[in-house]
Design a protein around this motif. Structure first.
Motif, PDB file in Angstrom:
ATOM      1  N   TYR A 152     -10.358  -1.881   1.327  1.00  0.00           N
ATOM      2  CA  TYR A 152     -10.353  -2.149  -0.106  1.00  0.00           C
ATOM      3  C   TYR A 152      -9.097  -2.930  -0.450  1.00  0.00           C
ATOM      4  O   TYR A 152      -8.173  -3.017   0.353  1.00  0.00           O
ATOM      5  CB  TYR A 152     -10.414  -0.863  -0.938  1.00  0.00           C
ATOM      6  CG  TYR A 152      -9.190   0.019  -0.824  1.00  0.00           C
ATOM      7  CD1 TYR A 152      -9.063   0.905   0.242  1.00  0.00           C
ATOM      8  CD2 TYR A 152      -8.166  -0.045  -1.772  1.00  0.00           C
ATOM      9  CE1 TYR A 152      -7.949   1.724   0.352  1.00  0.00           C
ATOM     10  CE2 TYR A 152      -7.051   0.772  -1.654  1.00  0.00           C
ATOM     11  CZ  TYR A 152      -6.946   1.644  -0.602  1.00  0.00           C
ATOM     12  OH  TYR A 152      -5.846   2.435  -0.495  1.00  0.00           O
ATOM     13  N   GLU A 156      -4.206  -1.889  11.607  1.00  0.00           N
ATOM     14  CA  GLU A 156      -4.983  -1.172  10.603  1.00  0.00           C
ATOM     15  C   GLU A 156      -5.924  -2.146   9.906  1.00  0.00           C
ATOM     16  O   GLU A 156      -5.553  -3.279   9.654  1.00  0.00           O
ATOM     17  CB  GLU A 156      -4.059  -0.545   9.552  1.00  0.00           C
ATOM     18  CG  GLU A 156      -3.090   0.449  10.144  1.00  0.00           C
ATOM     19  CD  GLU A 156      -2.240   1.145   9.089  1.00  0.00           C
ATOM     20  OE1 GLU A 156      -2.489   0.941   7.884  1.00  0.00           O
ATOM     21  OE2 GLU A 156      -1.327   1.881   9.488  1.00  0.00           O
ATOM     22  N   LYS A 157      -7.099  -1.656   9.571  1.00  0.00           N
ATOM     23  CA  LYS A 157      -8.010  -2.430   8.726  1.00  0.00           C
ATOM     24  C   LYS A 157      -8.189  -1.655   7.427  1.00  0.00           C
ATOM     25  O   LYS A 157      -8.556  -0.490   7.455  1.00  0.00           O
ATOM     26  CB  LYS A 157      -9.361  -2.606   9.428  1.00  0.00           C
ATOM     27  CG  LYS A 157     -10.309  -3.520   8.674  1.00  0.00           C
ATOM     28  CD  LYS A 157     -11.684  -3.531   9.333  1.00  0.00           C
ATOM     29  CE  LYS A 157     -11.698  -4.445  10.547  1.00  0.00           C
ATOM     30  NZ  LYS A 157     -13.089  -4.732  11.005  1.00  0.00           N
ATOM     31  N   TRP A 158      -7.864  -2.268   6.325  1.00  0.00           N
ATOM     32  CA  TRP A 158      -8.001  -1.616   5.015  1.00  0.00           C
ATOM     33  C   TRP A 158      -9.265  -2.159   4.366  1.00  0.00           C
ATOM     34  O   TRP A 158      -9.398  -3.367   4.213  1.00  0.00           O
ATOM     35  CB  TRP A 158      -6.779  -1.900   4.146  1.00  0.00           C
ATOM     36  CG  TRP A 158      -5.555  -1.163   4.615  1.00  0.00           C
ATOM     37  CD1 TRP A 158      -4.848  -1.401   5.752  1.00  0.00           C
ATOM     38  CD2 TRP A 158      -4.918  -0.061   3.963  1.00  0.00           C
ATOM     39  NE1 TRP A 158      -3.802  -0.519   5.851  1.00  0.00           N
ATOM     40  CE2 TRP A 158      -3.810   0.310   4.774  1.00  0.00           C
ATOM     41  CE3 TRP A 158      -5.160   0.651   2.776  1.00  0.00           C
ATOM     42  CZ2 TRP A 158      -2.963   1.368   4.428  1.00  0.00           C
ATOM     43  CZ3 TRP A 158      -4.305   1.689   2.441  1.00  0.00           C
ATOM     44  CH2 TRP A 158      -3.224   2.050   3.261  1.00  0.00           C
ATOM     45  N   LYS A 171       0.828  -1.210   0.000  1.00  0.00           N
ATOM     46  CA  LYS A 171       0.000   0.000   0.000  1.00  0.00           C
ATOM     47  C   LYS A 171       0.870   1.272   0.000  1.00  0.00           C
ATOM     48  O   LYS A 171       0.347   2.376   0.133  1.00  0.00           O
ATOM     49  CB  LYS A 171      -0.921   0.030   1.221  1.00  0.00           C
ATOM     50  CG  LYS A 171      -1.931  -1.105   1.270  1.00  0.00           C
ATOM     51  CD  LYS A 171      -3.133  -0.794   0.395  1.00  0.00           C
ATOM     52  CE  LYS A 171      -4.330  -1.697   0.689  1.00  0.00           C
ATOM     53  NZ  LYS A 171      -4.081  -3.124   0.375  1.00  0.00           N
TER      54      LYS A 171
END
Ligand SMILES: CC(C)(COP(=O)(O)OP(=O)(O)OC[C@H]1O[C@@H](n2cnc3c(N)ncnc32)[C@H](O)[C@@H]1OP(=O)(O)O)[C@@H](O)C(=O)NCCC(=O)NCCS
Length: 164
Positions: free
Chosen positions: A164, A160-162, A36
């Protein structure tokens, strides 16, 4: 190993291209560890503006390692004022935040970063800093090994939570 190794304190704004190139290499390494990570072409100019501003406004120090006049590595840090009554830790006063560090691949494992780091820390220790903060990616094992060896301990894990 590198008899002509020389470490100089530089003003980032005066060595823009050299710093840009080294931070680009650091960025590519970050990308290899975390997909990312944004493309350097998209953020390089903005990131340079940020480090220049931090150096000017927050007593920043950038140490550049040269081998035969070619820049082969750098470390950059600046101060953060912890004298704020909203802090949750006991420490008050100036902290050093070590923001960036990289050595070009072909010059690694010869002690260049160890030297850069020791000089950076000493500069701020002499000014009274007693707390040094830095972040690294969870899977940057090499950096974590270095930090443990240099007396750093892990204090927080960022989750963290993404979506997408
Ligand atoms: C992390 C990084 C900056 C270290 O730079 P470096 O100049 O290779 O670091 P050093 O040479 O000082 O130390 C690295 C290792 O070389 C060893 N070393 C030092 N001098 C040596 C020598 N003369 N001969 C052989 N090994 C040596 C050190 O003991 C250390 O080994 P260890 O990790 O097993 O303890 C470099 O690998 C790098 O740029 N990585 C990619 C970017 C990165 O991760 N940046 C940090 C982001 S948070």
């Amino acid at each position: 190993v590198h008899p002509s190794l020389e470490i100089r304190s530089i003003r980032i704004a005066d060595h823009y291209q050299e710093v840009y190139h080294l931070l680009h290499q650091l960025h590519l390494h970050e990308l290899s560890l975390f997909d990312k990570t944004a493309t350097w072409d998209d953020i390089g100019t903005g990131y340079m503006r940020h480090v220049i501003q931090m150096q000017e406004e927050n007593d920043g120090l950038c140490l550049m390692a040269y081998v035969g006049n070619a820049p082969v590595g750098l470390i950059f840090g600046y101060t953060e004022d912890e004298d704020d009554d909203s802090r949750i830790e006991v420490y008050k006063g100036m902290a050093l935040y070590v923001s960036d560090g990289v050595v070009l691949a072909e010059y690694r494992k010869s002690g260049i970063y160890t030297k850069l780091n020791a000089m950076l820390e000493q500069h701020y220790i002499d000014k009274g800093v007693k707390r040094i903060i830095r972040f690294t990616l969870h899977n940057n094992a090499k950096m974590q090994h270095f930090l443990q060896k240099e007396g750093y301990n892990i204090t927080r894990l960022q989750y963290e939570k993404w979506l997408y």
